[in-house]
Design a protein around this motif. Structure first.
Motif, PDB file in Angstrom:
ATOM      1  N   TYR A 161      35.698 -11.002  81.713  1.00  0.00           N
ATOM      2  CA  TYR A 161      36.223 -12.370  81.657  1.00  0.00           C
ATOM      3  C   TYR A 161      36.729 -12.696  80.250  1.00  0.00           C
ATOM      4  N   GLU A 165      31.719 -10.159  93.109  1.00  0.00           N
ATOM      5  CA  GLU A 165      31.019 -10.926  92.084  1.00  0.00           C
ATOM      6  C   GLU A 165      31.947 -11.939  91.422  1.00  0.00           C
ATOM      7  N   ALA A 166      33.221 -11.594  91.319  1.00  0.00           N
ATOM      8  CA  ALA A 166      34.173 -12.472  90.644  1.00  0.00           C
ATOM      9  C   ALA A 166      35.571 -12.188  91.167  1.00  0.00           C
ATOM     10  N   ILE A 203      33.598 -14.048  97.639  1.00  0.00           N
ATOM     11  CA  ILE A 203      32.624 -14.364  96.585  1.00  0.00           C
ATOM     12  C   ILE A 203      31.452 -15.147  97.169  1.00  0.00           C
ATOM     13  N   GLN A 225      25.085 -18.192  90.848  1.00  0.00           N
ATOM     14  CA  GLN A 225      24.819 -16.790  90.543  1.00  0.00           C
ATOM     15  C   GLN A 225      25.082 -16.509  89.063  1.00  0.00           C
ATOM     16  N   LEU A 243      31.733 -22.971  94.095  1.00  0.00           N
ATOM     17  CA  LEU A 243      32.429 -21.983  93.280  1.00  0.00           C
ATOM     18  C   LEU A 243      32.666 -22.527  91.881  1.00  0.00           C
ATOM     19  N   GLN A 246      35.175 -22.327  88.993  1.00  0.00           N
ATOM     20  CA  GLN A 246      36.577 -21.928  88.857  1.00  0.00           C
ATOM     21  C   GLN A 246      37.058 -22.278  87.449  1.00  0.00           C
ATOM     22  N   THR A 252      33.725 -17.481  90.217  1.00  0.00           N
ATOM     23  CA  THR A 252      32.433 -16.872  90.522  1.00  0.00           C
ATOM     24  C   THR A 252      31.614 -17.872  91.336  1.00  0.00           C
ATOM     25  N   ARG A 253      30.478 -17.426  91.836  1.00  0.00           N
ATOM     26  CA  ARG A 253      29.573 -18.357  92.511  1.00  0.00           C
ATOM     27  C   ARG A 253      28.790 -19.151  91.481  1.00  0.00           C
ATOM     28  N   ILE A 268      26.336 -14.158  86.415  1.00  0.00           N
ATOM     29  CA  ILE A 268      27.203 -12.985  86.474  1.00  0.00           C
ATOM     30  C   ILE A 268      26.684 -11.897  85.545  1.00  0.00           C
ATOM     31  N   VAL A 298      30.865  -8.216  83.992  1.00  0.00           N
ATOM     32  CA  VAL A 298      31.851  -9.205  84.435  1.00  0.00           C
ATOM     33  C   VAL A 298      32.102 -10.235  83.341  1.00  0.00           C
ATOM     34  N   GLU A 299      31.068 -10.632  82.638  1.00  0.00           N
ATOM     35  CA  GLU A 299      31.234 -11.567  81.521  1.00  0.00           C
ATOM     36  C   GLU A 299      32.134 -10.954  80.449  1.00  0.00           C
TER      37      GLU A 299
END
Length: 203
Positions: free
Chosen positions: A190, A43-44, A37, A180, A56, A58, A176-177, A182, A186-187
């Motif tokens: 999640y 991306e995740a 990542i 960044q 990160l 988390q 994720t970063r 997302i 990806v959202e």
């Protein structure tokens, strides 16, 4: 562990709801996922231990618990629970050093003032599935996620045991970063994953 026992089924269900999605799943230990990542190669990800990296993000996404597993013919198999001393005495099969499982085990042992060299490690393997199969073959005992054995608790090849004097609860994290933004996809995954894990807990 999440890449082997949680994400495949979760991604399958997500694709049923979003058939246009083509998913790629990278299976690696928690430390490697964090690095991928950071290198913008993923991306995740989902990991089994908090990483010491402030770059990160988390997010706690589910609770998990490590349990002891032994072959059904092992002398500890008939015990409903054991103590830490039992683990220190037995040949142990472990994941590699960067895995979330090993990070949690070492952290919990440190709380008891026990260093990892007290463990009687006989075999180190690169996946939880390999660990479970090695235990079933009678090569030693191990500590694994309850997610990894929830479908084998009543099986004839392994026994699942609790540890009386070493609580092994842990969190699972969506990572994720931090710098960044997302993607909407990806959202969406999640949010789906949080709901999915509430419906399909480890117990």
């Amino acid at each position: 562990m999440p890449g082997e026992y949680i994400l495949p089924a979760a991604l399958g269900r997500f694709q049923e709801l979003h058939p246009q999605v083509i998913a790629k799943l990278e299976i690696a230990d928690s430390t490697e996922i964090g690095q991928l990542i950071m290198d913008a190669k993923l991306e995740a990800g989902m990991i089994g231990a908090l990483l010491d990296n402030p770059l990160l993000c988390q997010e706690h996404i589910a609770d998990d618990e490590l349990v002891v597993i032994a072959a059904s013919q092992h002398h500890l198999a008939d015990e409903r629970s054991i103590i830490l001393e039992n683990i220190l005495e037995e040949p142990l099969i472990v994941r590699e050093a960067g895995s979330g499982t090993q990070l949690v085990i070492e952290s919990k042992l440190k709380e008891k003032d026990i260093t990892p060299d007290r463990l009687n490690v006989r075999l180190e393997l690169g996946s939880t599935a390999a660990v479970v199969n090695a235990v079933a073959a009678g090569l030693g005992i191990s500590l694994v996620s309850r997610f990894a054995v929830k479908n084998r608790i009543n099986s004839e090849d392994i026994a699942v045991l609790d540890i009386e004097d070493l609580p092994l609860e842990r969190g699972l994290y969506f990572v994720t970063r931090r710098d960044q933004v997302i993607s909407p996809l990806v959202e969406s995954f999640y949010e789906f994953l949080k709901e999915y894990l509430q419906l399909y807990p480890s117990h």
